[in-house]
Design a protein around this motif. Sequence first.
Motif, PDB file in Angstrom:
ATOM      1  N   TYR A 192       0.777  -1.062  -0.185  1.00 43.76           N
ATOM      2  CA  TYR A 192      -0.205  -0.008   0.097  1.00 43.76           C
ATOM      3  C   TYR A 192       0.983   1.275  -0.096  1.00 43.76           C
ATOM      4  CZ  TYR A 192      -4.013  -3.096   1.209  1.00 43.76           C
ATOM      5  OH  TYR A 192      -4.727  -4.169   1.306  1.00 43.76           O
ATOM      6  N   ALA A 193       0.629   1.897  -0.979  1.00 42.83           N
ATOM      7  CA  ALA A 193       1.709   3.287  -0.986  1.00 42.83           C
ATOM      8  C   ALA A 193       1.015   4.422  -0.360  1.00 42.83           C
ATOM      9  CB  ALA A 193       1.824   3.658  -2.774  1.00 42.83           C
ATOM     10  N   SER A 194       2.093   4.997   0.240  1.00 45.44           N
ATOM     11  CA  SER A 194       1.483   6.292   0.968  1.00 45.44           C
ATOM     12  C   SER A 194       2.457   7.493   0.695  1.00 45.44           C
ATOM     13  CB  SER A 194       2.034   6.028   2.529  1.00 45.44           C
ATOM     14  OG  SER A 194       3.253   5.966   2.615  1.00 45.44           O
ATOM     15  N   VAL A 195       1.813   8.632   1.229  1.00 42.59           N
ATOM     16  CA  VAL A 195       2.499  10.036   0.877  1.00 42.59           C
ATOM     17  C   VAL A 195       2.440  10.563   2.336  1.00 42.59           C
ATOM     18  CG1 VAL A 195       0.485  11.259  -0.014  1.00 42.59           C
ATOM     19  CG2 VAL A 195       2.885  11.999  -0.295  1.00 42.59           C
ATOM     20  N   THR A 196       3.445  11.309   2.631  1.00 42.47           N
ATOM     21  CA  THR A 196       3.496  12.241   3.971  1.00 42.47           C
ATOM     22  C   THR A 196       3.794  13.665   3.404  1.00 42.47           C
ATOM     23  OG1 THR A 196       4.038  10.284   5.402  1.00 42.47           O
ATOM     24  CG2 THR A 196       4.402  12.702   6.257  1.00 42.47           C
ATOM     25  N   GLU A 197       2.705  14.505   3.798  1.00 45.65           N
ATOM     26  CA  GLU A 197       3.283  15.934   3.419  1.00 45.65           C
ATOM     27  C   GLU A 197       3.186  16.720   4.574  1.00 45.65           C
ATOM     28  OE1 GLU A 197      -0.201  16.869   0.859  1.00 45.65           O
ATOM     29  OE2 GLU A 197       0.539  15.647  -0.857  1.00 45.65           O
ATOM     30  N   VAL A 198       4.025  17.900   4.796  1.00 45.82           N
ATOM     31  CA  VAL A 198       4.138  18.967   5.909  1.00 45.82           C
ATOM     32  C   VAL A 198       3.692  20.280   5.113  1.00 45.82           C
ATOM     33  CG1 VAL A 198       5.616  20.082   7.363  1.00 45.82           C
ATOM     34  CG2 VAL A 198       5.715  17.709   7.248  1.00 45.82           C
ATOM     35  N   ASP A 199       2.730  20.834   5.433  1.00 43.81           N
ATOM     36  CA  ASP A 199       2.262  22.068   4.902  1.00 43.81           C
ATOM     37  C   ASP A 199       2.170  21.871   3.430  1.00 43.81           C
ATOM     38  OD1 ASP A 199       1.963  23.316   7.608  1.00 43.81           O
ATOM     39  OD2 ASP A 199       4.245  23.926   7.357  1.00 43.81           O
ATOM     40  N   LEU A 214       9.347  -5.496   7.056  1.00 43.85           N
ATOM     41  CA  LEU A 214      10.129  -4.304   6.477  1.00 43.85           C
ATOM     42  C   LEU A 214       9.192  -3.692   5.448  1.00 43.85           C
ATOM     43  CD1 LEU A 214      13.816  -5.135   6.379  1.00 43.85           C
ATOM     44  CD2 LEU A 214      12.605  -4.362   8.162  1.00 43.85           C
ATOM     45  N   ALA A 215       9.085  -2.458   5.127  1.00 45.98           N
ATOM     46  CA  ALA A 215       8.505  -1.817   3.837  1.00 45.98           C
ATOM     47  C   ALA A 215       9.325  -1.805   2.793  1.00 45.98           C
ATOM     48  CB  ALA A 215       8.348  -0.334   4.267  1.00 45.98           C
ATOM     49  N   PRO A 216       8.617  -2.297   1.768  1.00 45.00           N
ATOM     50  CA  PRO A 216       9.401  -2.559   0.311  1.00 45.00           C
ATOM     51  C   PRO A 216       9.937  -1.356  -0.213  1.00 45.00           C
ATOM     52  CG  PRO A 216       7.160  -4.012   0.584  1.00 45.00           C
ATOM     53  CD  PRO A 216       7.192  -2.885   1.521  1.00 45.00           C
ATOM     54  N   TYR A 217       9.190  -0.194   0.092  1.00 44.97           N
ATOM     55  CA  TYR A 217       9.900   1.105  -0.538  1.00 44.97           C
ATOM     56  C   TYR A 217       9.681   2.189   0.483  1.00 44.97           C
ATOM     57  CZ  TYR A 217      10.492   5.011  -4.006  1.00 44.97           C
ATOM     58  OH  TYR A 217      10.791   6.122  -4.454  1.00 44.97           O
ATOM     59  N   THR A 218      10.587   3.289   0.391  1.00 45.18           N
ATOM     60  CA  THR A 218      10.852   4.324   1.264  1.00 45.18           C
ATOM     61  C   THR A 218      11.515   5.385   0.488  1.00 45.18           C
ATOM     62  OG1 THR A 218      10.609   5.257   3.350  1.00 45.18           O
ATOM     63  CG2 THR A 218      12.174   3.780   2.808  1.00 45.18           C
ATOM     64  N   VAL A 219      11.365   6.541   0.479  1.00 46.66           N
ATOM     65  CA  VAL A 219      11.982   7.623   0.037  1.00 46.66           C
ATOM     66  C   VAL A 219      11.689   8.848   0.823  1.00 46.66           C
ATOM     67  CG1 VAL A 219      10.264   8.140  -1.741  1.00 46.66           C
ATOM     68  CG2 VAL A 219      12.544   8.979  -2.079  1.00 46.66           C
ATOM     69  N   TYR A 220      12.600   9.796   0.926  1.00 43.86           N
ATOM     70  CA  TYR A 220      12.481  11.057   1.671  1.00 43.86           C
ATOM     71  C   TYR A 220      13.014  12.279   0.678  1.00 43.86           C
ATOM     72  CZ  TYR A 220      11.338   8.598   6.037  1.00 43.86           C
ATOM     73  OH  TYR A 220      10.777   7.876   6.882  1.00 43.86           O
ATOM     74  N   TYR A 221      12.387  13.187   0.975  1.00 47.22           N
ATOM     75  CA  TYR A 221      12.812  14.559   0.150  1.00 47.22           C
ATOM     76  C   TYR A 221      13.136  15.640   1.119  1.00 47.22           C
ATOM     77  CZ  TYR A 221      10.003  11.985  -3.306  1.00 47.22           C
ATOM     78  OH  TYR A 221       9.389  10.790  -3.945  1.00 47.22           O
ATOM     79  N   ASP A 222      14.060  16.795   0.540  1.00 42.10           N
ATOM     80  CA  ASP A 222      14.143  17.833   1.152  1.00 42.10           C
ATOM     81  C   ASP A 222      13.423  18.739   1.002  1.00 42.10           C
ATOM     82  OD1 ASP A 222      15.065  18.775  -1.180  1.00 42.10           O
ATOM     83  OD2 ASP A 222      17.219  18.470  -0.712  1.00 42.10           O
ATOM     84  N   GLU A 223      13.970  20.262   1.577  1.00 47.62           N
ATOM     85  CA  GLU A 223      12.904  21.267   1.304  1.00 47.62           C
ATOM     86  C   GLU A 223      12.647  21.638  -0.254  1.00 47.62           C
ATOM     87  OE1 GLU A 223      16.998  22.484   2.542  1.00 47.62           O
ATOM     88  OE2 GLU A 223      15.344  21.073   3.043  1.00 47.62           O
ATOM     89  N   ASN A 224      13.786  21.230  -0.941  1.00 48.60           N
ATOM     90  CA  ASN A 224      13.403  21.585  -2.458  1.00 48.60           C
ATOM     91  C   ASN A 224      12.958  20.546  -3.272  1.00 48.60           C
ATOM     92  OD1 ASN A 224      15.000  24.305  -2.046  1.00 48.60           O
ATOM     93  ND2 ASN A 224      16.914  22.911  -1.870  1.00 48.60           N
ATOM     94  N   GLY A 225      12.431  19.262  -2.694  1.00 53.45           N
ATOM     95  CA  GLY A 225      11.809  18.218  -3.290  1.00 53.45           C
ATOM     96  C   GLY A 225      12.874  17.220  -3.985  1.00 53.45           C
ATOM     97  N   GLU A 226      14.050  17.401  -3.557  1.00 53.46           N
ATOM     98  CA  GLU A 226      15.135  16.444  -4.112  1.00 53.46           C
ATOM     99  C   GLU A 226      15.043  15.236  -2.880  1.00 53.46           C
ATOM    100  OE1 GLU A 226      16.819  16.710  -6.880  1.00 53.46           O
ATOM    101  OE2 GLU A 226      16.005  18.637  -7.279  1.00 53.46           O
ATOM    102  N   ARG A 227      15.270  13.898  -3.538  1.00 53.55           N
ATOM    103  CA  ARG A 227      15.152  12.672  -2.528  1.00 53.55           C
ATOM    104  C   ARG A 227      16.746  12.839  -1.962  1.00 53.55           C
ATOM    105  NH1 ARG A 227      17.163   7.835  -6.161  1.00 53.55           N
ATOM    106  NH2 ARG A 227      18.662   8.544  -7.540  1.00 53.55           N
ATOM    107  N   THR A 228      16.511  12.446  -0.612  1.00 52.14           N
ATOM    108  CA  THR A 228      17.626  12.224   0.174  1.00 52.14           C
ATOM    109  C   THR A 228      18.089  10.877   0.566  1.00 52.14           C
ATOM    110  OG1 THR A 228      16.432  12.725   2.098  1.00 52.14           O
ATOM    111  CG2 THR A 228      17.501  14.586   1.186  1.00 52.14           C
ATOM    112  N   PHE A 229      16.860  10.128   0.591  1.00 48.62           N
ATOM    113  CA  PHE A 229      17.528   8.761   1.052  1.00 48.62           C
ATOM    114  C   PHE A 229      16.256   7.930   0.251  1.00 48.62           C
ATOM    115  CE2 PHE A 229      19.000  10.765   4.858  1.00 48.62           C
ATOM    116  CZ  PHE A 229      20.205  10.245   4.913  1.00 48.62           C
ATOM    117  N   GLU A 230      16.555   6.801  -0.308  1.00 42.52           N
ATOM    118  CA  GLU A 230      15.705   5.991  -1.127  1.00 42.52           C
ATOM    119  C   GLU A 230      16.031   4.523  -0.780  1.00 42.52           C
ATOM    120  OE1 GLU A 230      13.416   5.831  -5.294  1.00 42.52           O
ATOM    121  OE2 GLU A 230      15.399   6.543  -5.448  1.00 42.52           O
ATOM    122  N   LEU A 231      14.958   3.602  -0.691  1.00 43.35           N
ATOM    123  CA  LEU A 231      15.313   2.143  -0.479  1.00 43.35           C
ATOM    124  C   LEU A 231      14.053   1.432  -1.219  1.00 43.35           C
ATOM    125  CD1 LEU A 231      15.953   0.539   2.692  1.00 43.35           C
ATOM    126  CD2 LEU A 231      13.986   0.058   1.663  1.00 43.35           C
TER     127      LEU A 231
END
Length: 238
Positions: A192-199, A214-231
Amino acid sequence: MQSRANRVLSRRRLLRTAGVTTALVLGGCLDDVPIGDAQVDDDGATGDDDSDGTDPGDRSTDGDASDASWNPFEFDRPITYTYETYSTDEGAGTLVWDVTDVTDDEATVTLEYETTDTQFETTVSGTKEDLQSDLILTPAGTFVLATLFSPTMGYYEGRTLSVGDEWSYSSPDGSVRFAITERRTYAGVECYASVTEVDGRPVHEGCFAPDLGLAPYTVYYDENGERTFELALVSIDT
């Protein structure tokens, strides 16, 4: 054996990542809200998870056959997860999480992590808390803390997963929204895909499989929308 200088560097990077990840995801909005205590919004909006441009796996927008919940690090059998990884500090790499000797409360995990500059392997045993405390202080700790043990993941733990569900929190400091957007498949595993948004800004996307610890997928973005970590899960062996 890694040098003392490398151990110091690893701990500094670990602390920096812990602070940045927590501040980015929580954004000062959830300080007084217990994990798992949110309410699903009435509108059932699905959100949009196409902002990163990375490979999102096989997608499906069909409705759920049934609801399910995700409980991380609950292993009921030996299992091996192999992921492709990315971080801004270390670039592309691989992570193998091999679970053996499973009991009701404990498991043995061998973690292998490899990038261009890092090659590391360790074996730890114990409860979920033991695994976390041992693994985040290894050379792979920065990546493990930002993905597998990230604070964000806890807001999906134990929650019913159904496409279209969403919940949110707000405070004078801002708002954060969580949503289950669709079903995807990674390495033959439906999640089940998810999205987390701040403001209104996406900071995290994930995919949770009720039958996996364990989650099959995860990715984080910085304040510019660029990915910082991905699995992303590329194979699984049971």
